[in-house]
Design a protein around this motif. Structure first.
Motif, PDB file in Angstrom:
ATOM      1  N   VAL A 213       0.815  -1.206   0.000  1.00 45.28           N
ATOM      2  CA  VAL A 213       0.000   0.000   0.000  1.00 45.28           C
ATOM      3  C   VAL A 213       0.860   1.272   0.000  1.00 45.28           C
ATOM      4  N   SER A 214       2.036   1.204   0.633  1.00 42.74           N
ATOM      5  CA  SER A 214       2.850   2.418   0.768  1.00 42.74           C
ATOM      6  C   SER A 214       3.359   2.923  -0.579  1.00 42.74           C
ATOM      7  N   TRP A 215       3.417   2.046  -1.608  1.00 43.78           N
ATOM      8  CA  TRP A 215       3.982   2.534  -2.881  1.00 43.78           C
ATOM      9  C   TRP A 215       3.149   2.233  -4.134  1.00 43.78           C
ATOM     10  N   ILE A 216       1.897   1.814  -3.912  1.00 41.38           N
ATOM     11  CA  ILE A 216       1.041   1.638  -5.100  1.00 41.38           C
ATOM     12  C   ILE A 216      -0.116   2.643  -5.022  1.00 41.38           C
ATOM     13  N   ASP A 217      -0.884   2.737  -6.080  1.00 39.59           N
ATOM     14  CA  ASP A 217      -2.000   3.675  -6.125  1.00 39.59           C
ATOM     15  C   ASP A 217      -3.031   3.281  -5.064  1.00 39.59           C
ATOM     16  N   GLU A 242      -4.176  -8.715  12.099  1.00 42.06           N
ATOM     17  CA  GLU A 242      -3.552  -8.452  10.796  1.00 42.06           C
ATOM     18  C   GLU A 242      -4.366  -7.409  10.029  1.00 42.06           C
ATOM     19  N   ALA A 243      -5.710  -7.483  10.128  1.00 46.57           N
ATOM     20  CA  ALA A 243      -6.584  -6.509   9.447  1.00 46.57           C
ATOM     21  C   ALA A 243      -6.343  -5.105  10.013  1.00 46.57           C
ATOM     22  N   CYS A 244      -6.166  -5.033  11.321  1.00 45.42           N
ATOM     23  CA  CYS A 244      -5.866  -3.765  11.994  1.00 45.42           C
ATOM     24  C   CYS A 244      -4.586  -3.143  11.422  1.00 45.42           C
ATOM     25  N   ASP A 245      -3.543  -3.971  11.331  1.00 45.94           N
ATOM     26  CA  ASP A 245      -2.256  -3.477  10.805  1.00 45.94           C
ATOM     27  C   ASP A 245      -2.399  -3.016   9.362  1.00 45.94           C
ATOM     28  N   CYS A 246      -3.225  -3.755   8.587  1.00 46.43           N
ATOM     29  CA  CYS A 246      -3.413  -3.423   7.175  1.00 46.43           C
ATOM     30  C   CYS A 246      -4.131  -2.072   7.054  1.00 46.43           C
ATOM     31  N   LEU A 247      -5.164  -1.870   7.867  1.00 45.63           N
ATOM     32  CA  LEU A 247      -5.885  -0.585   7.871  1.00 45.63           C
ATOM     33  C   LEU A 247      -4.940   0.549   8.297  1.00 45.63           C
ATOM     34  N   PHE A 248      -4.072   0.234   9.258  1.00 48.70           N
ATOM     35  CA  PHE A 248      -3.109   1.246   9.723  1.00 48.70           C
ATOM     36  C   PHE A 248      -2.227   1.712   8.555  1.00 48.70           C
ATOM     37  N   GLU A 249      -1.749   0.758   7.752  1.00 48.77           N
ATOM     38  CA  GLU A 249      -0.893   1.119   6.610  1.00 48.77           C
ATOM     39  C   GLU A 249      -1.663   1.975   5.599  1.00 48.77           C
ATOM     40  N   LEU A 267     -13.935   5.345   7.910  1.00 45.44           N
ATOM     41  CA  LEU A 267     -13.471   4.161   8.656  1.00 45.44           C
ATOM     42  C   LEU A 267     -13.963   4.217  10.096  1.00 45.44           C
ATOM     43  N   CYS A 268     -13.816   5.394  10.710  1.00 45.11           N
ATOM     44  CA  CYS A 268     -14.190   5.534  12.111  1.00 45.11           C
ATOM     45  C   CYS A 268     -15.681   5.275  12.321  1.00 45.11           C
ATOM     46  N   GLN A 269     -16.472   5.786  11.394  1.00 44.02           N
ATOM     47  CA  GLN A 269     -17.927   5.593  11.513  1.00 44.02           C
ATOM     48  C   GLN A 269     -18.269   4.116  11.576  1.00 44.02           C
ATOM     49  N   VAL A 270     -17.684   3.358  10.630  1.00 48.71           N
ATOM     50  CA  VAL A 270     -17.982   1.916  10.572  1.00 48.71           C
ATOM     51  C   VAL A 270     -17.473   1.230  11.840  1.00 48.71           C
ATOM     52  N   LEU A 271     -16.227   1.548  12.239  1.00 49.71           N
ATOM     53  CA  LEU A 271     -15.647   0.902  13.427  1.00 49.71           C
ATOM     54  C   LEU A 271     -16.468   1.215  14.667  1.00 49.71           C
ATOM     55  N   PHE A 291      -5.079  -2.226  17.812  1.00 49.96           N
ATOM     56  CA  PHE A 291      -6.160  -1.257  17.591  1.00 49.96           C
ATOM     57  C   PHE A 291      -5.699   0.141  18.046  1.00 49.96           C
ATOM     58  N   SER A 292      -4.986   0.175  19.146  1.00 51.34           N
ATOM     59  CA  SER A 292      -4.472   1.448  19.671  1.00 51.34           C
ATOM     60  C   SER A 292      -3.527   2.085  18.652  1.00 51.34           C
ATOM     61  N   LYS A 293      -2.710   1.227  18.015  1.00 51.78           N
ATOM     62  CA  LYS A 293      -1.792   1.722  16.982  1.00 51.78           C
ATOM     63  C   LYS A 293      -2.587   2.289  15.795  1.00 51.78           C
ATOM     64  N   LEU A 294      -3.703   1.619  15.460  1.00 55.87           N
ATOM     65  CA  LEU A 294      -4.551   2.091  14.351  1.00 55.87           C
ATOM     66  C   LEU A 294      -5.182   3.449  14.697  1.00 55.87           C
ATOM     67  N   VAL A 295      -5.720   3.559  15.918  1.00 54.47           N
ATOM     68  CA  VAL A 295      -6.347   4.829  16.337  1.00 54.47           C
ATOM     69  C   VAL A 295      -5.285   5.928  16.341  1.00 54.47           C
ATOM     70  N   ASN A 296      -4.088   5.573  16.804  1.00 51.77           N
ATOM     71  CA  ASN A 296      -2.973   6.543  16.816  1.00 51.77           C
ATOM     72  C   ASN A 296      -2.691   7.024  15.391  1.00 51.77           C
ATOM     73  N   GLY A 297      -2.669   6.069  14.441  1.00 58.50           N
ATOM     74  CA  GLY A 297      -2.421   6.415  13.039  1.00 58.50           C
ATOM     75  C   GLY A 297      -3.515   7.323  12.498  1.00 58.50           C
ATOM     76  N   MET A 298      -4.766   7.009  12.856  1.00 56.51           N
ATOM     77  CA  MET A 298      -5.885   7.833  12.360  1.00 56.51           C
ATOM     78  C   MET A 298      -5.802   9.239  12.961  1.00 56.51           C
ATOM     79  N   GLY A 299      -5.550   9.304  14.255  1.00 56.41           N
ATOM     80  CA  GLY A 299      -5.447  10.606  14.930  1.00 56.41           C
ATOM     81  C   GLY A 299      -4.324  11.449  14.342  1.00 56.41           C
TER      82      GLY A 299
END
Length: 955
Positions: A213-217, A242-249, A267-271, A291-299
């Motif tokens: 994800v970091s280098w494709i469209d 694993e899904a959490c980490d993927c969303l984080f990326e 994303l937040c609405q659905v979660l 999940f905390s890492k994901l919320v941190n990424g979103m914030g």
């Protein structure tokens, strides 16, 4: 294949077999066609032993990585076919290969891919996908190959040459154009096919998506079908981490600020509607950490968007972004306060950045003020140790908590920037209520209350620790807390963490005691009794020794009434504990150094008359001298090497302690004023005989050498009578390291006393040089790195010595050594300037040469020196920079070149037109330099501004 050698690949084989296998591997790597045997063995599945299969892949890997270009087109084709047929075989194998073999195979595929994709194998992925289809074993290998390719192309930890970096960029561009949409489609198919039946493959696929994800469209992934599937995975226990980490990326990917805001919000609405924001309902801490890492990424993504929008002047969208951030704060606080530190630690970045926003706002809303207070309370709570923390034997968990505390400290400092008054008030409230009832409060709460007071010093910084002047309300609050700390009796709390925090805080706020000196006696008693230096814990005693010396030093003006009392009370802590009496002293010798230094400071800074100071200093040092004499006699007679070593250690401590007492003096003046010169001269006479002890030379010499360095500062010329015999002893049978440490002592004497020590230097000059040359000429093993380094350092020390002698105006010391010796010395300097690829030494050599030319290069210089200038010094100035090892990209080399330019300028200055004539008509033509360049060079040399010539040489 050599079957015997292959037996050594088994991890249980004996060392002879293993050596043979290693040798065989090296042999196969260099053999031009051995790889073909390995390729065939893999394609035809000749061996069932896993270690042999792995070995075959290693040989292939070496071939592809280092020798691929040497292969013919047919051979390259063979490698491709081998790998594809191995892959096909994996579909049919009754058992999958071991993971380590699959990973190694994936690495070989990836290496072949980066080598061939742009030229010979553009259909790499299509070929692989046509083999694996949706077969789970095939998919597993396909995903491993993709991860290996990603790490070849993108991994930040792998160092790439600029050529490889260019190639990798080109590969990624080509993949984006030609195959990425197909790869993304394959991932979607894999996820859809296996999400409920094969969690291992699904998780692997999510990892691949997260990596790419970091280098494709991003639109290929951040779309309804993919995101909905990922959100579905968030509800499947085996997939959700694993899904959490993927969303984080996905969230972390750089994009337009408004688009990013929309993506995060959707994303937040659905979660949120799926119940993920109800943290207290969730028991799986591993998932919550992700999940905390994901919320941190979103914030943090929203904060980046807000910053960009503000910068672009888009106030409307910035306001929306801030609103979005604010709605995440409640969730952030829940995660920050969570009892699991990993979960809490993962959200600190968002928290820190949120406070940074608040710091920039001119007015805070009531809600924002409440948020600041909530973060503050969370930090205070999370700073607290838990019951499990092991203070006596700190391991990995403890180290992690210490790191986590450092992160919390950063939050506290940021809170102080947002609202210093609130922080001060909160700490004061917690501190006062805790210390009121400290006897009945748990240790961790008492520790954290004192810790918060300690942390305020850095959170609310002032210059020079002036916390108790200036802002009245702040100063009085801190003063109140300090008064409570020292009068509450909390220093008697029975826990090491509280005791240490008490002493740390007292020392940090030492200025308090200049405002309220009446508290000094009770704090001194705490330092000196069972709470401090006599505590049952060695850790507390050790730290207190250091803190006590700092306390006394910083308050030396207030110490006068207590000096004699303190000296009496620390008497037993100054005991030199010899090895034989089995007496376990309270302090280690390192801790005792601080106590000796403290005693010295107390005596020297006291208001006593000189006689009293002298008597106290004698009392302090005489026991050391007496013990030293006895121990030295014992060492001379000791047979057992272990005993010799422990006696030598003890002697070394005695010298070190005496050295340390002298730290209270800044120069000779203060030693004289205190009447202490005689005591130190006595020490010197006591310690010097140790130099002639044939046993344990290294340790004894090093101690005495350090003492001499100190005495040169404290006693100045009174030391000189002792130097000749000391030097003579130190030059006897010495190693490179001895000389290297001895030369700075001679340099210090030379630079300080100059002409006064000329006779001594003349006498010892050649003996020192002989000792140095003898060590430098000793043969060493060809690849002995440490011996080579020691020689290089000794060479540097030798040139530094010559630089000191010439730079201190003592060139006659060299001149008086007789023509033959003078020439020998000069030749070594020329060698240093030209022959050794060591720019630090080269620079020093050119400095020496410039100085000698300046002193001796005129018409009245020593006979033959002018000849030497033209025969040796001038050529050195050209030969050094012409060496291949002379690398102008290196800063030290640039300095060496600069000094080389100074040398040539100095020759021109001293010899005038004759020098230019020599360069124009003799030397430069002999190097086949073109006439116009000779002309240019001589013009630059004759410029009055030295910079012009330096720059000319550089370019």
């Amino acid at each position: 294949m050599d079957e015997q050698a292959l037996l050594g690949l088994n991890p249980n084989a004996d060392s002879d077999f293993r050596q043979r296998a290693l040798a065989y591997f090296e042999q196969l790597k260099i053999s031009p066609d051995a790889w073909q045997v390995c390729a065939e063995a893999l394609a035809q599945r000749t061996y069932s032993d896993d270690h042999i299969k792995f070995f075959c892949f290693q040989v292939l890997e070496h071939q592809v990585k280092y020798k691929y270009s040497e292969l013919t087109t047919v051979q390259q084709q063979l490698i491709r076919e081998t790998l594809i047929s191995w892959l096909q075989a994996q579909m049919l194998n009754p058992q999958p290969e071991k993971t380590f073999i699959r990973n190694k195979a994936a690495q070989v595929f990836a290496l072949l891919f980066v080598t061939e994709y742009l030229t010979k194998w553009p259909k790499f992925f299509f070929d692989i996908l046509s083999v694996v289809d949706l077969n789970p074993r095939g998919v597993d290998l396909y995903l491993r190959i993709l991860m290996a390719i990603d790490s070849e192309l993108v991994d930040r930890d792998v160092v790439h040459t600029s050529e490889e970096a260019r190639r990798n960029t080109l590969i990624k561009d080509t993949m984006r154009e030609q195959c990425i949409p197909n790869l993304v489609e394959s991932w979607y198919q894999i996820l859809q096919n296996y999400q409920y039946t094969n969690s291992e493959v699904t998780c692997q696929c999510l990892e691949v998506v997260g990596a790419y994800v970091s280098w494709i469209d991003l639109s290929l992934i951040a779309n309804d079908r993919f995101i909905n599937m990922l959100l579905g995975h968030m509800s499947i226990e085996v997939l959700r981490e694993e899904a959490c980490d993927c969303l984080f990326e996905i969230v972390n990917k750089g994009m337009d600020p408004v688009d990013k805001m929309k993506l995060v919000e959707s994303l937040c609405q659905v979660l949120q509607s799926a119940g993920f924001f109800s943290i207290d309902q969730e028991e799986d801490v591993d998932f919550l950490a992700r999940f905390s890492k994901l919320v941190n990424g979103m914030g943090q993504s929203l904060i980046v968007s807000w910053t960009k929008l503000i910068k672009n002047g888009d106030i409307k969208n910035a306001q929306e972004a801030l609103q979005a951030i604010e709605t995440k704060v409640a969730l952030m606080l829940q995660l920050l306060i969570h009892e699991d530190d990993d979960i809490s630690s993962n959200i600190i970045g968002f928290c820190y950045d949120y406070l940074h926003i608040l710091k920039q706002l001119t007015v805070l809303s009531d809600q924002q003020k409440a948020n600041v207070e909530a973060i503050m309370l969370a930090v205070m709570k999370k700073l607290t140790y838990d019951e499990e923390y092991n203070f006596e034997n700190e391991g990995e968990d403890e180290a992690m908590f210490v790191e986590y505390r450092k992160q919390l400290k950063l939050l506290l400092d940021r809170l102080a920037q947002v609202s210093p008054e609130l922080l001060l008030a909160s700490v004061r409230r917690v501190f006062s209520s805790t210390l009121q009832n400290w006897q009945t409060t748990r240790f961790m709460e008492v520790e954290v209350a004192i810790r918060l007071l300690y942390m305020l010093a850095e959170a609310l910084p002032v210059s020079h620790g002036a916390h108790f002047s200036g802002d009245v309300s702040k100063a009085s609050a801190l003063q109140d807390m300090m008064r409570t700390l020292v009068t509450s009796g909390v220093s008697s709390y029975q826990h090491t963490s509280v005791t240490l925090e008490f002493f740390e805080t007292v020392v940090r706020y030492e200025k308090f005691f200049t405002v309220e000196p009446q508290h000094i006696p009770c704090v001194l008693m705490a330092f000196l009794d069972h709470r401090g230096l006599r505590h049952s814990s060695a850790k507390v005693r050790s730290r207190t020794a250091y803190l006590f010396s700092r306390f006394v030093k910083s308050l030396n003006k207030q110490m006068n009434p207590f000096i004699e009392d303190i000296l009496n009370r620390i008497q037993d802590l100054l005991e030199l504990s010899p090895p034989e009496n089995g007496y376990q002293s309270l302090l280690s010798s390192d801790d005792q150094l601080f106590i000796y230094e403290t005693a010295g400071v107390l005596i020297v800074n006291s208001e006593y008359p000189a006689e009293r100071k002298q008597a106290l200093m004698r009392n302090l040092l005489t026991p050391l001298m007496e013990k030293f004499k006895i121990l030295l006699e014992k060492l001379m007679l000791a047979q057992d090497e272990e005993r010799q070593a422990s006696l030598a250690d003890c002697l070394n401590h005695a010298v070190g302690f005496a050295s340390r007492t002298s730290k209270a003096f800044s120069n000779k003046q203060t030693v004289k004023q205190c009447g202490c010169s005689e005591v130190y001269l006595d020490c010197l006479q006591t310690f010097l005989p140790a130099l002639s002890c044939p046993l344990q030379k290294d340790i004894l010499r090093s101690g005495v050498r350090t003492f001499l360095h100190r005495m040169i500062i404290c006693l100045e010329e009174e030391v000189l009578p002792f130097i000749p015999s000391a030097s003579e002893h130190m030059l006897k049978d010495c190693e490179a390291k001895d000389l290297q440490e001895f030369i700075p002592l001679i340099n210090q004497i030379t630079a300080k006393f100059k002409i006064q020590v000329s006779p001594f230097l003349q006498q010892m000059f050649m003996p020192l040089l002989h000792a140095i040359f003898e060590v430098l000429l000793r043969p060493a093993e060809e690849n002995d790195q440490s011996a080579a380094l020691e020689k290089q350092m000794l060479r540097r020390s030798y040139f530094a010595f010559l630089q000191t002698v010439t730079g201190s105006g003592m060139s006659e010391v060299i001149a008086n050594q007789g023509a033959e010796n003078v020439e020998r010395v000069l030749v070594t300097v020329i060698q240093g300037a030209v022959e050794y690829p060591d720019p630090i030494a080269q620079k020093t050599c050119f400095i020496i040469l410039s100085k000698l030319v300046e002193l001796w290069g005129g018409k009245d210089g020593p006979v033959g020196f002018a000849d030497f200038v033209y025969k040796h010094i001038v050529p050195a100035c050209f030969l050094a920079p012409l060496k291949q090892t002379f690398d102008l990209a290196d800063a030290q080399t640039v300095l060496a070149l600069s000094e080389c330019a100074v040398t040539l300028k100095t020759i021109h200055l001293k010899r005038g037109p004759e020098c230019v004539q020599y360069l124009q008509q003799e030397y430069l033509p002999s190097l086949q330099v073109a006439p116009e360049i000779i002309q240019e060079f001589c013009q630059a040399l004759q410029q009055p501004d030295a910079k012009v010539f330096k720059n000319y040489l550089k370019h």
